[in-house]
Design a protein around this motif. Structure first.
Motif, PDB file in Angstrom:
ATOM      1  N   UNK A 135       0.839  -1.202   0.000  1.00  0.00           N
ATOM      2  CA  UNK A 135       0.000   0.000   0.000  1.00  0.00           C
ATOM      3  C   UNK A 135       0.874   1.251   0.000  1.00  0.00           C
ATOM      4  N   UNK A 136       1.888   1.276   0.856  1.00  0.00           N
ATOM      5  CA  UNK A 136       2.803   2.410   0.899  1.00  0.00           C
ATOM      6  C   UNK A 136       3.510   2.582  -0.442  1.00  0.00           C
ATOM      7  N   UNK A 137       3.899   1.470  -1.043  1.00  0.00           N
ATOM      8  CA  UNK A 137       4.543   1.508  -2.350  1.00  0.00           C
ATOM      9  C   UNK A 137       3.602   2.092  -3.400  1.00  0.00           C
ATOM     10  N   UNK A 138       2.329   1.718  -3.323  1.00  0.00           N
ATOM     11  CA  UNK A 138       1.327   2.222  -4.272  1.00  0.00           C
ATOM     12  C   UNK A 138       1.180   3.726  -4.167  1.00  0.00           C
ATOM     13  N   UNK A 139       1.260   4.264  -2.947  1.00  0.00           N
ATOM     14  CA  UNK A 139       1.166   5.713  -2.745  1.00  0.00           C
ATOM     15  C   UNK A 139       2.369   6.405  -3.390  1.00  0.00           C
ATOM     16  N   UNK A 195      -7.172   2.351  -6.380  1.00  0.00           N
ATOM     17  CA  UNK A 195      -6.951   3.501  -7.255  1.00  0.00           C
ATOM     18  C   UNK A 195      -7.900   4.659  -7.051  1.00  0.00           C
ATOM     19  N   UNK A 196      -8.567   4.711  -5.897  1.00  0.00           N
ATOM     20  CA  UNK A 196      -9.541   5.776  -5.654  1.00  0.00           C
ATOM     21  C   UNK A 196      -8.908   7.161  -5.683  1.00  0.00           C
ATOM     22  N   UNK A 233      -7.243   9.451 -12.235  1.00  0.00           N
ATOM     23  CA  UNK A 233      -8.542   9.113 -12.809  1.00  0.00           C
ATOM     24  C   UNK A 233      -9.475   8.472 -11.778  1.00  0.00           C
ATOM     25  N   UNK A 234      -9.119   8.565 -10.506  1.00  0.00           N
ATOM     26  CA  UNK A 234      -9.914   7.957  -9.451  1.00  0.00           C
ATOM     27  C   UNK A 234     -11.075   8.824  -9.007  1.00  0.00           C
ATOM     28  N   UNK A 235     -11.783   8.342  -8.001  1.00  0.00           N
ATOM     29  CA  UNK A 235     -12.931   9.075  -7.467  1.00  0.00           C
ATOM     30  C   UNK A 235     -12.539  10.448  -6.948  1.00  0.00           C
TER      31      UNK A 235
END
Length: 397
Positions: free
Chosen positions: A164-168, A317-318, A322-324
């Motif tokens: 999750x941290x990597x995704x950020x 990907x919120x 292109x997320x919410x």
């Protein structure tokens, strides 16, 4: 809280922002002039028409004369302010309230910081010897405590939370790669991010914001005067600032999964602006991603995610472009670095671009029917910090 709000009393009519990065060939004064000149140009307002200035810097100047000498103002009042990492936001807040009070017709807020040639990273501070305020552990070490605390409280396995941290970090570098003003304009793969050397706890190099130089500026007028200067002003809907009583590290009940200061300032800002559902009413947000777990926790503190569910929204990907609800569409502190005095106004500059439909191609978000942009700054450490939240919008009312 006792705030009476500032909704639609003042508006931003001009902004400027330098590229952030290693400016070895420019002084703090040079950077200040560059951002101010862009703000003057975008509004059509001359420096002589500005009644008063607020300068935010932590250590690049110790009086308003840094600005008055650089811009060669004609004996105008210049107030120098500092409030940890929210210093630029503090300059903006004070300039807004000065105009709202009727004291001035036109005010300017400028934030600037030179860190690269100072040799410092993080907060530039010089505490008196043995005054009891020297921290016993580093900033990265303190913020690293957020990750295991979140993992334990919400039952997220350590390896999964690292993803999750990597995704950020990946998201913010992806956004920054599309921003010509960012210090780091290269996408970084998730494999590289996860394999980066550890700094503190589970924080790797790419989990931490960088060091850079930069400046940003805003010109503020009364709301009723805004259309004299631009056909696309941004009206200030809310300004909220809180300072912690500083008891977090001494409080045995503090669990490192929330910034109470952010919760308080966000709650106040939403009340001022009349926002009841931030996930649906906020079009984009610039938040203080000094470290990747900080951004994760802030998603819940700001009400963008339910408690314990922020990590799922990140993975889904919120908060992507292109997320919410795009978060840090300009790349955030991860891509810009963090010249202390400039960051808060840099965040507002992204709202200025996005809500006016002027962000670069490939980075312009779809605002849709949502009319608000939000910025959030914090300064200090978990459990003992200051927090600022602003809300701005292109329509009055």
């Amino acid at each position: 809280m006792s705030s009476h709000g500032i909704k639609d009393q003042v508006a931003i009519v001009g902004m400027g922002c330098t590229p952030f990065g290693e400016h070895w060939d420019k002084s703090a004064a040079d950077l200040l002039v560059d951002s101010a000149t862009e703000a003057f140009r975008s509004s059509g307002i001359s420096k002589d028409a500005v009644d008063a200035y607020w300068l935010g810097t932590m250590a690049s100047g110790f009086s308003g004369m840094l600005l008055s000498a650089a811009l060669k103002t004609d004996f105008k009042p210049v107030t120098r302010v500092e409030n940890f990492c929210a210093t630029g936001s503090e300059a903006f807040r004070n300039a807004c309230y000065a105009v709202a009070s009727g004291a001035y017709d036109v005010a300017m807020a400028v934030g600037v910081e030179k860190l690269k040639d100072s040799g410092y990273s993080g907060l530039v501070r010089a505490n008196p010897a043995h005054d009891g305020t020297n921290p016993t552990i580093t900033g990265p070490a303190r913020f690293s405590l957020l990750a295991p605390a979140y993992s334990e409280k919400y039952g997220v396995p350590k390896d999964e939370l690292k993803d999750v941290m990597t995704r950020i970090a990946w998201k913010n570098h992806y956004n920054g790669a599309r921003n010509p003003r960012a210090a780091f304009q290269t996408e970084v793969s998730t494999e590289t991010i996860k394999a980066s050397p550890k700094v503190a706890g589970d924080l790797g190099i790419f989990d931490c914001s960088g060091v850079s130089d930069g400046s940003a500026a805003a010109i503020i007028v009364r709301a009723e005067d805004a259309y004299q200067y631009t056909d696309k002003p941004l009206f200030v809907k809310a300004l909220s600032f809180v300072a912690s009583p500083g008891k977090g590290s001494l409080d045995s009940t503090y669990d490192y999964t929330s910034f109470e200061e952010c919760v308080r300032s966000a709650t106040d800002a939403y009340a001022q602006a009349g926002v009841s559902d931030p996930r649906k009413e906020i079009a984009m947000a610039e938040v203080h991603d000094c470290f990747t777990p900080t951004e994760l926790v802030l998603m819940e503190d700001l009400g963008f995610s339910e408690r314990g569910h922020g990590w799922k929204d990140v993975v889904n990907g919120a908060f992507d472009l292109t997320g919410d609800l795009p978060v840090n569409p300009d790349g955030g502190l991860k891509s810009f670095g963090h010249p202390i005095g400039a960051s808060g106004l840099r965040m507002l500059f992204e709202c200025w671009l996005q809500l006016r439909g002027e962000a670069p191609a490939g980075r312009q978000i779809d605002v849709g029917g949502r009319g608000y942009g939000l910025t959030q700054n914090l300064g200090g450490f978990p459990g003992e910090c200051v927090s600022f939240v602003s809300i701005v919008g292109p329509e009055k009312g």
